[in-house]
Design an enzyme around this catalytic site. Structure first.
Site, PDB file in Angstrom:
ATOM      1  CE  LYS A   1      -4.440  -1.275   0.251  1.00  0.00           C
ATOM      2  NZ  LYS A   1      -5.503  -0.747  -0.618  1.00  0.00           N
TER       3      LYS A   1
ATOM      4  CB  SER B   1      -1.082  -7.995  -1.110  1.00  0.00           C
ATOM      5  OG  SER B   1      -1.979  -8.684  -0.252  1.00  0.00           O
TER       6      SER B   1
END
Length: 401
Positions: A49, A300
């Site tokens: 992110k 992720s």
């Protein structure tokens, strides 16, 4: 409009901020395909992110910077926004659901953001962030449905192609869709022959349903321990990009995610959170046509809440056949437990718990239920034990994890 030039520009801006995470071979995870792991769980904030958040904030005007930034997040985007804003000397406020993992909340504060906890889900936090943005005039940094955020995430796609030029398939987790939108756009623009697949938790399958029905949809509820992808409504821009550039979107169960987390810990010495492990779960459980292909699973994030880690590991052990509970109806007489123990040890398993139930009204007064907790090698060994017990005349009443 998203372009390849913007993704290359994002990669340039991020080169001194975000790690160029390793792409590592994972031969122990699959016998049918050549798996590689893109380890964004080892990123500076523990997830990808930071890429999108930093690039978006870096492109703000001086006037926008002066007012500060506001965001909503289940935890990972929050840390990316906090790090980026603090490095650039900006004020940041992040709205997070009150059920967000404590580790993510505290890490966000430690990185310099003001945290506003909102009762409910990510979507409730989003609504509160929009309200605050309108009240304060701060710039809203959307976690996924933003062209510059997507461009930042797309830098991962460029890295994958550079690190594994002959890659044939890439599997990407999906929450709101920003990650897969950027990665798919980058990869398909440069290598349209590479397959790009998306994975969601079955308990939060908003993009899966939207892709299946070819229409934008919102879920009534979400239910998954993979908090990083627990999103009711996918992005409008990300949905359009997924429709155009993603080959398929599938789902995995909570047990499959837990087993993938366990497999990554045992075989690769990597810690992944639920959202980060869905790509590996899809590969482990044959959800996609990747047999014989060089396949990258994008991990992720690794910001798993340690308070649920033991439960996740336990579910993973059950799912992979490493742990099971058996209940046997016994005649209550001496020697029965010894016989059962000999059969189980002869099959190579380990008894870790024993419980007698003498009070169940469904059994004869002279009988009992023997409940055993076992450590086993795999599902085949469990079946071998059950067959051996049955052959010896014991009655298996039930099997519960």
């Amino acid at each position: 409009m998203l372009t390849l030039d913007k993704i290359y520009h994002a990669a340039f801006i991020l080169k001194d901020v975000a790690r160029r995470t390793d792409l590592i071979a994972a031969p122990r995870l699959s016998d049918t395909s050549e798996l590689y792991l893109k380890t964004e769980n080892l990123q500076v904030t523990g997830s990808f992110k930071v890429r999108g958040a930093y690039y978006k904030i870096s492109q703000l005007s001086p006037e926008e910077r002066a007012k500060g930034v506001i965001a909503c997040s289940a935890g990972n985007h929050a840390q990316g926004v906090a790090l980026a804003a603090t490095r650039m000397g900006l004020r940041s406020v992040v709205c997070m659901p009150d059920g967000a993992p404590i580790m993510k909340v505290e890490s966000t504060k430690r990185l310099g953001a003001e945290v506003c906890l909102v009762k409910g889900t990510y979507d409730d936090a989003h609504d509160r962030a929009v309200e605050l943005q309108q009240e304060t005039g701060m710039t809203f940094i959307h976690p996924y449905d933003d062209e510059q955020v997507i461009a930042g995430q797309g830098s991962i796609g460029l890295e994958i192609l550079e690190q594994l030029p002959d890659v044939e398939a890439v599997i990407v987790p999906i929450g709101g869709g920003g990650l897969i939108a950027g990665v798919a756009f980058a990869i398909k623009s440069l290598r349209p022959d590479v397959k790009v697949y998306g994975v969601q938790s079955a308990g939060a399958a908003s993009m899966f349903r939207a892709h299946r029905d070819h229409t934008y949809e919102t879920l009534d509820t979400v239910d998954t321990f993979a908090d990083g992808i627990a999103v009711k409504t996918p992005g409008e821009l990300t949905f359009e990009l997924v429709e155009k550039y993603v080959d398929d979107v599938i789902t995995v169960s909570e047990d499959e995610i837990a087993a993938a987390i366990l497999s990554l810990m045992e075989n690769q010495k990597l810690v992944a959170e639920g959202a980060g492990a869905v790509s590996v779960a899809a590969a482990l459980y044959g959800k996609l046509p990747i047999e014989g292909k060089k396949t990258v699973c994008l991990i992720s994030g690794g910001n798993i809440d340690v308070n649920i880690l033991s439960r996740v590991i336990n579910r993973g052990l059950v799912m992979s056949g490493r742990k099971c509970n058996l209940m046997i109806a016994l005649e209550d007489k001496p020697g029965q437990l010894t016989r059962v123990s000999e059969i189980i040890s002869g099959c190579g398993a380990n008894v870790v718990s024993v419980q007698y139930d003498l009070g169940d009204t469904n059994m004869a007064i002279t009988s009992c239920f023997l409940k055993l907790g076992l450590e086993t090698r795999d599902a085949l060994q469990i079946e071998e034990i059950k067959q051996a017990l049955t052959k010896a005349g014991f009655k298996l009443v039930s099997e519960r994890a």
